[in-house]
Design an enzyme around this catalytic site. Structure first.
Site, PDB file in Angstrom:
ATOM      1  N   HIS A 157      -2.887   2.412  -5.679  1.00 11.63           N
ATOM      2  CA  HIS A 157      -3.392   1.143  -5.126  1.00 11.63           C
ATOM      3  C   HIS A 157      -3.327   0.395  -6.516  1.00 11.63           C
ATOM      4  CE1 HIS A 157      -4.353  -0.669  -1.400  1.00 11.63           C
ATOM      5  NE2 HIS A 157      -5.384  -1.254  -2.101  1.00 11.63           N
ATOM      6  N   TYR A 184      -9.693 -10.881  -6.648  1.00 12.67           N
ATOM      7  CA  TYR A 184      -8.796 -10.732  -7.920  1.00 12.67           C
ATOM      8  C   TYR A 184      -9.244 -11.993  -8.696  1.00 12.67           C
ATOM      9  CZ  TYR A 184      -6.366  -7.296  -5.028  1.00 12.67           C
ATOM     10  OH  TYR A 184      -6.141  -6.302  -4.164  1.00 12.67           O
ATOM     11  N   LYS A 187      -2.700  -3.538   8.578  1.00 15.16           N
ATOM     12  CA  LYS A 187      -4.135  -3.565   8.944  1.00 15.16           C
ATOM     13  C   LYS A 187      -4.167  -4.418  10.095  1.00 15.16           C
ATOM     14  CE  LYS A 187      -6.550  -1.310   6.020  1.00 15.16           C
ATOM     15  NZ  LYS A 187      -7.317  -2.072   4.984  1.00 15.16           N
ATOM     16  N   ARG A 198       0.756  -1.215   0.048  1.00 18.85           N
ATOM     17  CA  ARG A 198       0.017   0.046   0.026  1.00 18.85           C
ATOM     18  C   ARG A 198       0.856   1.161  -0.067  1.00 18.85           C
ATOM     19  NH1 ARG A 198      -2.529  -3.693   3.705  1.00 18.85           N
ATOM     20  NH2 ARG A 198      -4.280  -4.052   3.104  1.00 18.85           N
ATOM     21  N   ARG A 232      -0.684  -2.545  -6.437  1.00 22.82           N
ATOM     22  CA  ARG A 232      -1.040  -3.700  -5.521  1.00 22.82           C
ATOM     23  C   ARG A 232      -1.949  -4.444  -6.159  1.00 22.82           C
ATOM     24  NH1 ARG A 232      -0.977  -4.782  -0.083  1.00 22.82           N
ATOM     25  NH2 ARG A 232      -2.870  -5.682   0.822  1.00 22.82           N
ATOM     26  N   HIS A 236      -3.922  -9.861   3.780  1.00 19.31           N
ATOM     27  CA  HIS A 236      -5.166  -9.893   4.120  1.00 19.31           C
ATOM     28  C   HIS A 236      -5.591 -10.838   5.308  1.00 19.31           C
ATOM     29  CE1 HIS A 236      -6.170  -8.583  -0.283  1.00 19.31           C
ATOM     30  NE2 HIS A 236      -5.861  -7.563   0.621  1.00 19.31           N
TER      31      HIS A 236
END
Length: 346
Positions: A275, A310, A169, A144, A278, A301
């Site tokens: 972004h 994706y 995150k 990110r 990424r 994630h």
């Protein structure tokens, strides 16, 4: 320096300051803190500055429904707001929100913007120096933009071929791959940081921002090269918390501006977003045959359903699926070419 946490008193009086302190003691990432505070403030203003403790389930339902019906917010935005209000009432005020009933947002989550390999090569051809290296890291390590810019010199581990991503995150540290093609450029960038840091020290500066806990535990670390930002700002500036003149990292707006210029110069008619690199990282790994679990770990994630998006943008041509229209050329060729030994009548 807008990614530096605001200073909050250990005994805050204002409601939002007490909420901020609670979030920090709970270990929330600063980006999450800012997002939650933003939506909680909007919730309070929407209800004409009534105190949250004087409100409850009806007001929460009204606000969430308003966002869906009147503001046409996305499913993702409504979920973020719900999480913020659940934190406010359940974790901070210790009040129940069981049985919430509100109008669910209908605007679906949009597919991510993905650049092809050729488009990325074209974008990189219009960048040079540190600007090119930053975009290469966004794409090559799936970072990110905020985590790219907050990298410190010590976060690049050449021995283990890892890049350490701090306080991602969920406020968790993780690692991602260090692209071998970028090792030489990264070493040169670190050399430039060392030279710039030496100049700052010689001029009586040289400190860098450290979070409170680290600054207390390692008081001299702020002047060490290892803690300097990998992509420092071009100018020194006063810290918004202490007023100490320091060199922070490059501002996100500068990175965004460089990317916009490069995308336009490359003649690419897709949104110019940091972004998107990424997204491209994840999509191209999926096209190359890597499994979702591996990509999930590299992206950081917590839920694999986030990574599964994706699969909807992957180039199916590289996965062995051919469009029916692509086969028409073969049929047309067979129609045009007579069979061997057959002579057309004249």
């Amino acid at each position: 320096m807008d990614d530096i946490r605001q200073r909050v008193s250990v005994r805050p009086v204002r409601f939002l300051d007490r909420l901020r302190l609670h979030m920090r003691e709970s270990g929330l990432a600063y980006t999450t803190e800012r997002t939650y505070i933003h939506w909680i403030r909007r919730f309070i203003l929407f209800h004409r500055k009534r105190h949250p403790s004087d409100m409850g389930i009806p007001e929460v339902e009204h606000f969430l429904t308003h966002l869906s019906e009147d503001r046409d917010c996305s499913v993702g935005t409504q979920r973020i707001v719900l999480n913020a209000l659940v934190y406010l009432y359940v974790r901070f005020l210790e009040l129940s929100l069981d049985g919430l009933a509100f109008t669910q947002a209908k605007r679906p989550r949009r597919l991510p913007v993905v650049y092809s390999r050729a488009e990325i090569a074209s974008i990189l051809s219009h960048l040079s120096g540190a600007g090119r290296l930053r975009v290469q890291l966004l794409y090559g390590a799936g970072l990110r933009s905020a985590k790219l810019l907050s990298l410190r010199v010590k976060d690049i581990d050449f021995a283990s071929n890892n890049i350490f991503v701090r306080a991602g995150k969920g406020n968790k540290d993780r690692t991602t791959m260090l692209p071998q093609a970028l090792v030489a450029d990264l070493r040169r960038q670190i050399e430039r940081v060392e030279i710039l840091h030496s100049q700052d020290v010689a001029e009586g500066f040289g400190e860098v921002y450290l979070p409170d806990a680290l600054a207390l535990k390692y008081p001299s670390a702020s002047r060490e090269t290892a803690w300097q930002f990998l992509f420092p700002a071009s100018r020194l500036g006063p810290c918004p918390r202490t007023g100490v003149v320091r060199r922070h990292h490059l501002h996100p707006s500068a990175l965004a501006k460089q990317i916009r210029r490069a995308v336009r110069a490359a003649g690419i008619h897709k949104p110019a977003r940091a972004h998107a690199f990424r997204h491209s990282f994840a999509t191209h790994l999926l096209e190359a045959g890597y499994d979702l679990r591996t990509i999930q770990e590299l992206l950081g994630h917590s839920d694999i359903s986030t990574t599964e998006i994706y699969t909807h943008v992957v180039n199916r041509g590289d996965r062995g699926v051919q469009s029916p229209v692509d086969r028409l050329s073969h049929v047309n060729a067979e129609i045009r070419a007579p069979a061997a030994g057959y002579q057309l009548a004249i």
